[in-house]
Design an enzyme around this catalytic site. Structure first.
Site, PDB file in Angstrom:
ATOM      1  N   ARG A 190       0.860  -1.676   0.169  1.00 56.48           N
ATOM      2  CA  ARG A 190       0.078   0.080  -0.042  1.00 56.48           C
ATOM      3  C   ARG A 190       1.229   1.236  -0.386  1.00 56.48           C
ATOM      4  NH1 ARG A 190      -5.015  -0.582   2.130  1.00 56.48           N
ATOM      5  NH2 ARG A 190      -4.995   1.148   3.335  1.00 56.48           N
ATOM      6  N   TRP A 198       3.310   6.360   3.136  1.00 52.84           N
ATOM      7  CA  TRP A 198       3.254   6.849   1.516  1.00 52.84           C
ATOM      8  C   TRP A 198       3.163   8.078   1.913  1.00 52.84           C
ATOM      9  CZ3 TRP A 198      -0.592   9.404  -1.973  1.00 52.84           C
ATOM     10  CH2 TRP A 198       0.211   9.728  -3.274  1.00 52.84           C
ATOM     11  N   GLU A 238      -4.258   2.250 -21.014  1.00 55.99           N
ATOM     12  CA  GLU A 238      -3.571   1.540 -20.149  1.00 55.99           C
ATOM     13  C   GLU A 238      -2.155   1.069 -20.533  1.00 55.99           C
ATOM     14  OE1 GLU A 238      -4.343   0.909 -17.441  1.00 55.99           O
ATOM     15  OE2 GLU A 238      -3.498  -0.435 -16.902  1.00 55.99           O
TER      16      GLU A 238
END
Ligand code: AGP
Length: 599
Positions: A28, A74, A475
Site C-alpha cells: 500500500r 506513502w 492502459e
C-alpha cells in the site's frame, strides 16, 4: 496509501504480529516504516526511511511487548525521511495514521501558540499534538477524541497509545479504512484484513466518525457522541493473501499469467447460457451510464464506454473520479453511475460515490475487494474474482474488470435486442474458451522480451489507437510509465498529427493496436505517418496485414467483447520486461502505492 497495524495481548509478544502486518500492507505504501511498543512501561519507537526489512534490522532482537502500533508510509505531507516516518509521539500521545489532515497548518499554528514544538513536517505529528492538547485539557480520552473529530478536516485511520492508559489502544476512523480483529487474549488493528489473517479471520469494520477502545480481551466501539455501538463481528470471506510468487520473479508477472484463470473465474457465473447472463443487473431503464474511476480502473471504463455505445446504443460517459467529485454531474433517476475500483478504497472514487448517493441516484460497482469501503456503500456490487493483487501496477484486476463489464454489456445488448441471440450465444462460447484463447499470447513472452530490449533505453514511447484501441493505448502507456519510469503518452491515432507528431524522431517507439476492421486502415495510415518520420512501430492486430515497415504482433480474431483482453497482454508484458531490463522495482515502483486513500 499507508498501512497501519496495532495489537494488544495478555501475554503474546506482539512485535512479530506488527512486522507480519507491515509486510502484508507494504504494497500500500513503502517510503518508510516504523513501530512503537511499550517495554516495562517505557515507550520505544523505531522508524526508518525505506522498507520493512530495514526496520526489522533496527529492532533489538529479543524485543518483547504486549502492546504496540506500526506503520508503513506513502508520503503525503513532508519528504520521505526518518523524521516524517510514523509513529509520531507528542507528550502523552503516540499515533500512526493513514489519511490526510487537511487543516493541519491552521491546527499547527494554534498549537504552536500554546507552546507546542514540532520536529517533523508531517500532518500526523500535528494530529498527535492536537490529541495531546485535548487530553491534557480534559483529562478524559472520550472527550479528547470527540473534540478531535469535530476539529479536524480530512481523512484518518488512527491507532493511538496513551502513556498513562496501559494495555489499551484507541482507534479513530474517518474516510480511511480500519478494521479490528479479535481472537482469544489478543486484539488486532489494521488498514485491511489480509494484514491479520495469519492470526484471525474475525473482525469488526469501523465506519466514519466511530472510535474504539481496544484491550487484549475487550473491544468497545463508540459513535461520535460516545454511545457504545453493537457492531457485527464479521468473518473474512476473501481470498487469503498468497505470500509467495511461486515460480515467478515478481508478483506482476505472476498476476499477468494468472489472468487466464482470474478472467474465467470472474465471468463464470454468467457465461454458460442466456439465463445465467440475465443474472446480471437489468440496465434498460437507464438513458445514460456514467462510469467513474481512477487510473487503470478508469481505462477499463473507457473500454466499456466503447462497447456500451457501439453495441447497445446507450450513451456512456467516463469520468476521472478526482474531477467528477467537483463537477456538475447532471444526475437524475435515468442515470446509472458505475464505480470501478480494485481496492475499493480509492479516496477520489469513494468521494464521488458518496456524492451520487447524496443525490439519491442509482449506483453499481465493479470491485475486487469484498467489504471494502466502496463496496459497502454501493447499491449493487459485481465482484471481480481476481484474488489479491499485490503488484502496484494493476493487470489481472484490470482484465477482470473489463471482462465483467463486457458480459454486463452483453446482457444489456440481449435485453435491448441490439445484438441477435445467435451472435450473443457465439460470444458466450468465446468467453467460455477465454483460457485457451489467451494461452498463446501468454506463452509468447520471448517476443515481448525482445521488444522490451529494443525500447528500454528510450526516453519517450507513444501508444496510439482509435475507439476501443485508444482505451487500450491509455492502459498500455500507463503500465510502461508506472514500472519502467520511461515517459510515455497515449494518443488517439488520428490526433497525433495535430501537434504531438513533432516529437517523433528517428527510432521513437510507437505502439498501436488495430482490432476494429471498420477503422483499421485509418490507424495503419497514422502508423505510416510516423514511420515516415523515423518512428519504430509495433502493431497489435488480428488482421492479416502484410507490411514490413512495422513489427506485427498478431492476435486471434475474436468478437469485440473479448478483444481488449487479448490486446492488453502484449502491452503488460512489454512494460514488465522493459522495467526488468532497467532493474526497476517492478512490484513496488517509486512514489506509488497500491491503494490511494487520499485525495
Ligand atoms: C494501476 O496500475 C495503478 N495502480 C492505479 O492507476 C490504480 O488503477 C488506481 O489507483 C485505481 O485504484 P483502484 O482500482 O483500487 O480504485
Amino acid at each position: 496509501m499507508c498501512g497501519i497495524v496495532g495489537s494488544v495481548s495478555t501475554k503474546t509478544n506482539i512485535i512479530p504480529i506488527l512486522l507480519d502486518g507491515l509486510k502484508t500492507l507494504e504494497y500500500r505504501g513503502y517510503d518508510s516504516a516504523g513501530l512503537s511498543y511499550l517495554k516495562n512501561s517505557k515507550l520505544i519507537i523505531n522508524k526508518v526511511k525505506g522498507r520493512v526489512k530495514e526496520l526489522e534490522k533496527n529492532i533489538e532482537k529479543d524485543a518483547f511487548s504486549n502492546i504496540g502500533i506500526a506503520h508503513t508510509r506513502w508520503a503525503t505531507h513532508g519528504e520521505v525521511n526518518e523524521t516524517n516516518a510514523h509513529p509520531h509521539n507528542v507528550g502523552n500521545i503516540t499515533i500512526v495514521h493513514n489519511g490526510i489532515i487537511e487543516n493541519f497548518s491552521k491546527l499547527k499554528h494554534k498549537l504552536e501558540e500554546k507552546g507546542y514544538k514540532f520536529k517533523s513536517s508531517s500532518d500526523t505529528e500535528i494530529a498527535a499534538g492536537l490529541l495531546d492538547y485535548y487530553y491534557k485539557k480534559y483529562e478524559n480520552i472520550d472527550k479528547t477524541i470527540q473534540k478531535f473529530m469535530k476539529k479536524v478536516d480530512g481523512s484518518y485511520a488512527i491507532c493511538m497509545m496513551i502513556n498513562n492508559i496501559p494495555n489499551t489502544i484507541y482507534v479513530i476512523k474517518k474516510d480511511s479504512p480500519l478494521i479490528i480483529g479479535t481472537n482469544k487474549n489478543t486484539s488486532y488493528i489494521a488498514s485491511d484484513v489480509p494484514a491479520i489473517l495469519k492470526y484471525t479471520k474475525n473482525y469488526y469494520i469501523l465506519e466514519d466518525y466511530e472510535y474504539g477502545k481496544i484491550t487484549a480481551n475487550n473491544i468497545t466501539i463508540y459513535d461520535k457522541e460516545g454511545n457504545i455501538l453493537n457492531k457485527q463481528l464479521k468473518e473474512y470471506q476473501g481470498s487469503t493473501l498468497t505470500s509467495d510468487k511461486g515460480i515467478y520473479e515478481h508478483y506482476m508477472l505472476k498476476e499477468i499469467m494468472e489472468q487466464k484463470t482470474t478472467i474465467r473465474k470472474t465471468i463464470n457465473p454468467y457465461i454458460n447460457n442466456i439465463d445465467d447472463l440475465l443474472k446480471l443487473p437489468d440496465l434498460t431503464k437507464y438513458e445514460r451510464i456514467d462510469i467513474i474511476a481512477c487510473g487503470t480502473a478508469m481505462h477499463a471504463g473507457l473500454a466499456a464506454k466503447y462497447l456500451f455505445e457501439e453495441y447497445t446504443n446507450t450513451k456512456c460517459e467516463v469520468f476521472l473520479a478526482s474531477e467528477y467529485r467537483y463537477q456538475n454531474n447532471f444526475l437524475n433517476n435515468k442515470v446509472l453511475s458505475i464505480f470501478i475500483s480494485q481496492s475499493g478504497e480509492t479516496a477520489d472514487t469513494l468521494a464521488a460515490l458518496k456524492k451520487v448517493k447524496e443525490n439519491k441516484c442509482d449506483t453499481l460497482g465493479i470491485v475486487n475487494v469484498k467489504e471494502s469501503s466502496i463496496a459497502r456503500i454501493l447499491d449493487k456490487v459485481l465482484y471481480t474474482e481476481a484474488g489479491t493483487e499485490i503488484a502496484v501496477a494493476s493487470t489481472k484486476a484490470y482484465t477482470a474488470q473489463v471482462a465483467l463489464l463486457s458480459v454486463l454489456i452483453l446482457a444489456h445488448a440481449y435485453r435491448k435486442k441490439s445484438i441477435k441471440e445467435e451472435k450473443i450465444l457465439k460470444i458466450l462460447e468465446e468467453f467460455r474458451a477465454v483460457t485457451s484463447i489467451l494461452n498463446p499470447i501468454l506463452e509468447g513472452t520471448k517476443t515481448y522480451e525482445n521488444i522490451a530490449k529494443e525500447i528500454y533505453e528510450k526516453s519517450d514511447v507513444f501508444y496510439i489507437g482509435r475507439g476501443l484501441d485508444y482505451a487500450l493505448a491509455m492502459e498500455g502507456s500507463l503500465k510502461l510509465k508506472e514500472i519502467s519510469y520511461i515517459h510515455s503518452e497515449a494518443y488517439a491515432a488520428g490526433e497525433l498529427k495535430h501537434g504531438t507528431i513533432s516529437l517523433i524522431t528517428k527510432n521513437t517507439p510507437v505502439f498501436a493496436s488495430a482490432t476494429n476492421k471498420k477503422i483499421n486502415t485509418k490507424t495503419i495510415s497514422n502508423l505510416k505517418e510516423v514511420t515516415s518520420r523515423g518512428a519504430k512501430c509495433y502493431l497489435i492486430t488480428d488482421e492479416d496485414i502484410q507490411d514490413n515497415s512495422f513489427e506485427i504482433l498478431k492476435i486471434k480474431k475474436v468478437s469485440m467483447f473479448l478483444k481488449p483482453l487479448l490486446t492488453i497482454i502484449p502491452y503488460q508484458l512489454i512494460a514488465y520486461y522493459t522495467a526488468k531490463f532497467k532493474n526497476c522495482d517492478i512490484d513496488k515502483p517509486r512514489n506509488l502505492a497500491k491503494s490511494v486513500t487520499v485525495e
